[in-house]
Write an enzyme that holds these catalytic residues in place. Structure first.
Site, PDB file in Angstrom:
ATOM      1  N   ASP A 160       0.800  -1.195   0.003  1.00  0.00           N
ATOM      2  CA  ASP A 160       0.036  -0.125  -0.058  1.00  0.00           C
ATOM      3  C   ASP A 160       0.972   1.180  -0.068  1.00  0.00           C
ATOM      4  OD1 ASP A 160      -2.271   1.633   0.202  1.00  0.00           O
ATOM      5  OD2 ASP A 160      -1.973   1.748   2.484  1.00  0.00           O
ATOM      6  N   SER A 161       0.411   2.369  -0.142  1.00  0.00           N
ATOM      7  CA  SER A 161       0.947   3.772  -0.053  1.00  0.00           C
ATOM      8  C   SER A 161       1.687   3.746   1.417  1.00  0.00           C
ATOM      9  CB  SER A 161       0.252   4.781  -0.430  1.00  0.00           C
ATOM     10  OG  SER A 161      -0.757   4.881   0.380  1.00  0.00           O
ATOM     11  N   CYS A 187      -4.312  -1.179  -2.104  1.00  0.00           N
ATOM     12  CA  CYS A 187      -4.556   0.086  -2.134  1.00  0.00           C
ATOM     13  C   CYS A 187      -5.442   0.239  -3.269  1.00  0.00           C
ATOM     14  CB  CYS A 187      -3.101   0.789  -2.508  1.00  0.00           C
ATOM     15  SG  CYS A 187      -3.131   2.363  -2.895  1.00  0.00           S
ATOM     16  N   GLU A 227      -2.244   8.224   8.283  1.00  0.00           N
ATOM     17  CA  GLU A 227      -0.909   7.678   8.113  1.00  0.00           C
ATOM     18  C   GLU A 227       0.150   8.237   9.238  1.00  0.00           C
ATOM     19  OE1 GLU A 227      -0.029   5.756   5.645  1.00  0.00           O
ATOM     20  OE2 GLU A 227       2.249   5.898   6.074  1.00  0.00           O
ATOM     21  N   CYS A 256     -10.801   3.481   0.344  1.00  0.00           N
ATOM     22  CA  CYS A 256      -9.369   3.916   0.511  1.00  0.00           C
ATOM     23  C   CYS A 256      -8.982   2.716   1.911  1.00  0.00           C
ATOM     24  CB  CYS A 256      -9.205   5.083   0.895  1.00  0.00           C
ATOM     25  SG  CYS A 256      -7.334   5.353   1.429  1.00  0.00           S
ATOM     26  N   HIS A 302      -6.905   2.969   3.877  1.00  0.00           N
ATOM     27  CA  HIS A 302      -6.486   3.532   5.235  1.00  0.00           C
ATOM     28  C   HIS A 302      -8.014   3.778   6.005  1.00  0.00           C
ATOM     29  CE1 HIS A 302      -2.941   4.588   3.382  1.00  0.00           C
ATOM     30  NE2 HIS A 302      -2.345   5.232   4.574  1.00  0.00           N
TER      31      HIS A 302
END
Ligand code: DGL
Length: 259
Positions: free
Chosen positions: A10-11, A73, A152, A183, A185
């Site tokens: 993932d990012s 992601c 994040e 998403c 996250h």
């Protein structure tokens, strides 16, 4: 990791929500996870940049014996998975997409919302997904710039609410009764988002569907007892450490890598 594994990326930390589902469904599969935190958020980057980063990370995972790649992601799936598949046609890839289909099926009022990054909202893949699964429902796409970043950075409580609130209010103004967490996250902040949206709104997360698809593609012969889980990040590992403890219930070391 010197044995065949499932490579997940993932990012940043968002893919941990998918990693958890993978661990539950495939407890005997070795897993290698890369958080590209030094280059997050992908959602504010150009398609070219997301393709470039995704290609590097997948190259790294394949060098480390990944036999199956889970793109944990939504943004990288929307912008890069076609490129990844054509670059490595022999490698099975599983991507993650906003769960429009289950949301439309569950909605009682026929108005659903999708929370996602700006890049996902603007993508051609998103447009096609709405066309394919939206049916008669009114689908409101809510880009949530800043939200993945806040998660994040490890924000929680009121500080996180302050970032999420305007996006949730925009969705409530459309009278939606079902909201897709588009998403990876966002499931890490699901409790806060659910509180902001109120008890009449259902949240949809597709991590479990991704783990089901991975289970179909992963050769069971590669399972082992007490499989290793290797975690790595291209950036800061502190917030990730806390989230790994909270989400996966383990105190695992996180390797800092340059990819
Ligand atoms: N977790 C990512 C997603 O599912 C992207 C967050 C970001 O880096 O913008 O879209």
């Amino acid at each position: 990791m010197d044995r065949p594994c499932i490579g997940v990326f993932d990012s940043g930390v968002g893919g941990l929500s998918v990693l958890r589902a993978l661990r539950e469904r495939l407890p005997l599969a070795p897993l290698a996870y890369v958080a590209d935190s030094a280059h997050a958020p992908y959602g504010e980057r150009s398609p070219t940049q997301v393709i470039e980063r995704s290609t590097r990370i997948v190259g790294h995972l394949l060098d480390n014996h990944a036999r199956l790649i889970v793109v944990a992601c939504n943004t990288a799936t929307a912008l890069a998975i076609d490129e990844l598949r054509s670059r490595w046609p022999q490698v099975p890839f599983v991507g993650i997409e906003p769960g429009i289909k289950p949301a439309v099926a569950l909605s009682r009022c026929g108005r659903i919302g999708v929370m996602a990054t700006s890049a996902t909202v603007d993508s051609e893949r998103m447009r096609k997904l709405v066309l394919r699964h939206g049916g008669d429902a009114a689908v409101h796409l809510q880009a949530c710039p800043g939200l993945a970043d806040a998660i994040e950075a490890g924000l929680d409580g009121e500080a996180l609410d302050a970032v999420a609130r305007p996006h949730c209010e925009a969705l409530l103004a459309r009278s939606v009764d079902t909201v897709v967490l588009g998403c990876t996250h966002y499931p890490l902040a699901a409790a806060r988002i659910a509180r902001l949206l109120g008890p009449n709104v259902m949240l949809i997360d597709t991590a479990d569907a991704v783990s089901q698809q991975a289970a179909r593609l992963w050769p069971q012969a590669l399972n082992i007892e007490s499989p290793p889980m290797r975690l790595a990040s291209t950036g800061d590992t502190e917030a990730m450490c806390r989230l790994v403890r909270r989400w996966l219930g383990v105190d695992a070391p996180i390797e800092r890598i340059a990819v």
